[in-house]
Design a protein around this motif. Sequence first.
Motif, PDB file in Angstrom:
ATOM      1  N   TRP A 100     -52.884  50.463  20.742  1.00  0.00           N
ATOM      2  CA  TRP A 100     -53.392  49.422  19.865  1.00  0.00           C
ATOM      3  C   TRP A 100     -54.412  48.545  20.594  1.00  0.00           C
ATOM      4  CZ3 TRP A 100     -53.214  49.145  14.759  1.00  0.00           C
ATOM      5  CH2 TRP A 100     -52.289  49.954  14.106  1.00  0.00           C
ATOM      6  N   THR A 101     -55.275  49.204  21.369  1.00  0.00           N
ATOM      7  CA  THR A 101     -56.275  48.457  22.139  1.00  0.00           C
ATOM      8  C   THR A 101     -57.295  47.759  21.240  1.00  0.00           C
ATOM      9  OG1 THR A 101     -57.623  50.443  22.437  1.00  0.00           O
ATOM     10  CG2 THR A 101     -56.036  49.904  24.189  1.00  0.00           C
ATOM     11  N   LYS A 102     -57.426  48.199  19.992  1.00  0.00           N
ATOM     12  CA  LYS A 102     -58.349  47.509  19.082  1.00  0.00           C
ATOM     13  C   LYS A 102     -57.864  46.094  18.762  1.00  0.00           C
ATOM     14  CE  LYS A 102     -56.795  49.112  14.507  1.00  0.00           C
ATOM     15  NZ  LYS A 102     -57.211  49.935  13.359  1.00  0.00           N
ATOM     16  N   ARG A 103     -56.629  45.773  19.111  1.00  0.00           N
ATOM     17  CA  ARG A 103     -56.074  44.436  18.899  1.00  0.00           C
ATOM     18  C   ARG A 103     -56.031  43.600  20.183  1.00  0.00           C
ATOM     19  NH1 ARG A 103     -56.678  45.194  13.839  1.00  0.00           N
ATOM     20  NH2 ARG A 103     -54.931  45.818  12.546  1.00  0.00           N
ATOM     21  N   MET A 104     -56.603  44.128  21.274  1.00  0.00           N
ATOM     22  CA  MET A 104     -56.591  43.389  22.541  1.00  0.00           C
ATOM     23  C   MET A 104     -57.262  42.031  22.378  1.00  0.00           C
ATOM     24  SD  MET A 104     -57.533  46.305  25.372  1.00  0.00           S
ATOM     25  CE  MET A 104     -57.740  45.100  26.673  1.00  0.00           C
ATOM     26  N   LEU A 105     -56.726  41.032  23.050  1.00  0.00           N
ATOM     27  CA  LEU A 105     -57.337  39.708  23.035  1.00  0.00           C
ATOM     28  C   LEU A 105     -58.645  39.732  23.816  1.00  0.00           C
ATOM     29  CD1 LEU A 105     -54.185  37.499  23.726  1.00  0.00           C
ATOM     30  CD2 LEU A 105     -55.234  38.052  21.518  1.00  0.00           C
ATOM     31  N   SER A 106     -59.577  38.906  23.418  1.00  0.00           N
ATOM     32  CA  SER A 106     -60.858  38.802  24.123  1.00  0.00           C
ATOM     33  C   SER A 106     -60.615  38.474  25.589  1.00  0.00           C
ATOM     34  CB  SER A 106     -61.720  37.698  23.508  1.00  0.00           C
ATOM     35  OG  SER A 106     -62.015  37.994  22.174  1.00  0.00           O
ATOM     36  N   GLY A 107     -61.363  39.116  26.445  1.00  0.00           N
ATOM     37  CA  GLY A 107     -61.246  38.877  27.881  1.00  0.00           C
ATOM     38  C   GLY A 107     -60.297  39.815  28.595  1.00  0.00           C
ATOM     39  N   MET A 108     -59.474  40.557  27.858  1.00  0.00           N
ATOM     40  CA  MET A 108     -58.580  41.527  28.482  1.00  0.00           C
ATOM     41  C   MET A 108     -59.406  42.727  28.938  1.00  0.00           C
ATOM     42  SD  MET A 108     -55.297  40.507  28.240  1.00  0.00           S
ATOM     43  CE  MET A 108     -54.542  42.047  28.652  1.00  0.00           C
ATOM     44  N   VAL A 109     -59.055  43.278  30.083  1.00  0.00           N
ATOM     45  CA  VAL A 109     -59.771  44.424  30.635  1.00  0.00           C
ATOM     46  C   VAL A 109     -58.755  45.514  30.969  1.00  0.00           C
ATOM     47  CG1 VAL A 109     -61.263  45.222  32.497  1.00  0.00           C
ATOM     48  CG2 VAL A 109     -61.540  42.903  31.596  1.00  0.00           C
ATOM     49  N   LEU A 110     -59.013  46.727  30.481  1.00  0.00           N
ATOM     50  CA  LEU A 110     -58.133  47.852  30.805  1.00  0.00           C
ATOM     51  C   LEU A 110     -58.359  48.290  32.243  1.00  0.00           C
ATOM     52  CD1 LEU A 110     -58.478  50.057  27.604  1.00  0.00           C
ATOM     53  CD2 LEU A 110     -56.504  48.709  28.309  1.00  0.00           C
ATOM     54  N   PRO A 111     -57.319  48.775  32.907  1.00  0.00           N
ATOM     55  CA  PRO A 111     -57.493  49.315  34.248  1.00  0.00           C
ATOM     56  C   PRO A 111     -58.448  50.515  34.210  1.00  0.00           C
ATOM     57  CG  PRO A 111     -55.162  49.047  33.743  1.00  0.00           C
ATOM     58  CD  PRO A 111     -55.917  48.822  32.474  1.00  0.00           C
ATOM     59  N   PRO A 112     -59.211  50.732  35.278  1.00  0.00           N
ATOM     60  CA  PRO A 112     -60.094  51.901  35.311  1.00  0.00           C
ATOM     61  C   PRO A 112     -59.286  53.187  35.104  1.00  0.00           C
ATOM     62  CG  PRO A 112     -60.479  50.477  37.197  1.00  0.00           C
ATOM     63  CD  PRO A 112     -59.256  49.952  36.501  1.00  0.00           C
ATOM     64  N   LYS A 113     -59.821  54.097  34.326  1.00  0.00           N
ATOM     65  CA  LYS A 113     -59.221  55.412  34.047  1.00  0.00           C
ATOM     66  C   LYS A 113     -57.891  55.330  33.303  1.00  0.00           C
ATOM     67  CE  LYS A 113     -61.517  57.435  38.028  1.00  0.00           C
ATOM     68  NZ  LYS A 113     -61.385  58.123  39.291  1.00  0.00           N
ATOM     69  N   ALA A 114     -57.621  54.209  32.651  1.00  0.00           N
ATOM     70  CA  ALA A 114     -56.368  54.080  31.899  1.00  0.00           C
ATOM     71  C   ALA A 114     -56.393  54.990  30.676  1.00  0.00           C
ATOM     72  CB  ALA A 114     -56.166  52.636  31.462  1.00  0.00           C
ATOM     73  N   GLU A 115     -55.242  55.567  30.354  1.00  0.00           N
ATOM     74  CA  GLU A 115     -55.083  56.321  29.120  1.00  0.00           C
ATOM     75  C   GLU A 115     -54.957  55.286  28.002  1.00  0.00           C
ATOM     76  OE1 GLU A 115     -51.967  59.547  27.163  1.00  0.00           O
ATOM     77  OE2 GLU A 115     -51.737  58.964  29.262  1.00  0.00           O
ATOM     78  N   ALA A 116     -55.902  55.288  27.057  1.00  0.00           N
ATOM     79  CA  ALA A 116     -55.942  54.229  26.053  1.00  0.00           C
ATOM     80  C   ALA A 116     -56.215  54.793  24.661  1.00  0.00           C
ATOM     81  CB  ALA A 116     -57.008  53.213  26.418  1.00  0.00           C
ATOM     82  N   TYR A 117     -55.645  54.119  23.655  1.00  0.00           N
ATOM     83  CA  TYR A 117     -55.769  54.529  22.255  1.00  0.00           C
ATOM     84  C   TYR A 117     -56.055  53.294  21.398  1.00  0.00           C
ATOM     85  CZ  TYR A 117     -53.389  58.622  24.101  1.00  0.00           C
ATOM     86  OH  TYR A 117     -53.047  59.719  24.842  1.00  0.00           O
ATOM     87  N   ASP A 118     -56.961  53.434  20.428  1.00  0.00           N
ATOM     88  CA  ASP A 118     -57.250  52.332  19.507  1.00  0.00           C
ATOM     89  C   ASP A 118     -56.013  51.904  18.747  1.00  0.00           C
ATOM     90  OD1 ASP A 118     -59.928  52.155  20.150  1.00  0.00           O
ATOM     91  OD2 ASP A 118     -60.601  53.338  18.443  1.00  0.00           O
ATOM     92  N   GLU A 119     -55.193  52.880  18.328  1.00  0.00           N
ATOM     93  CA  GLU A 119     -53.940  52.609  17.639  1.00  0.00           C
ATOM     94  C   GLU A 119     -52.837  53.347  18.394  1.00  0.00           C
ATOM     95  OE1 GLU A 119     -54.422  53.492  13.479  1.00  0.00           O
ATOM     96  OE2 GLU A 119     -55.850  51.855  13.210  1.00  0.00           O
TER      97      GLU A 119
END
Length: 126
Positions: A100-119
């Motif tokens: 649910w990265t599409k809901r991340m708060l402004s200013g949050m940064v994912l770790p490099p090479k993180a496995e990530a999904y919009d939902e």
Amino acid sequence: MSKPHSLNVCYCHECQRQTGSAFALTLVVPSGSVSIDNRSRLQLRHFERRTESGGIRGGVFCGNCGVRLWHFDPAKPEWTSVKAGTLDQKVDFGSAQHIWTKRMLSGMVLPPKAEAYDEEPDSGPV
């Protein structure tokens, strides 16, 4: 506890509200492996709610202190999402998938090479 399916960092609005933070950390494990050492006489309470994606999510929390312990999806009873911060043995945050990265708060940064999904990911339990 059995070998986990995944460790999730969830940025959905419900997880933000529930934790009072930017995300929640859950460890998805086979339901049969979840147990409680109840020497402290926890008073377990249950609830169900609608999810952002339209499903149902159930939860268990301590009736004494209010801490959420785990969540479950009635449509996938074989899996339980344990609140990782409640475990005696800490988890390796570096192996987490971010959902649910599409809901991340402004200013949050994912770790490099993180496995990530919009939902939620299409494969496997969450």
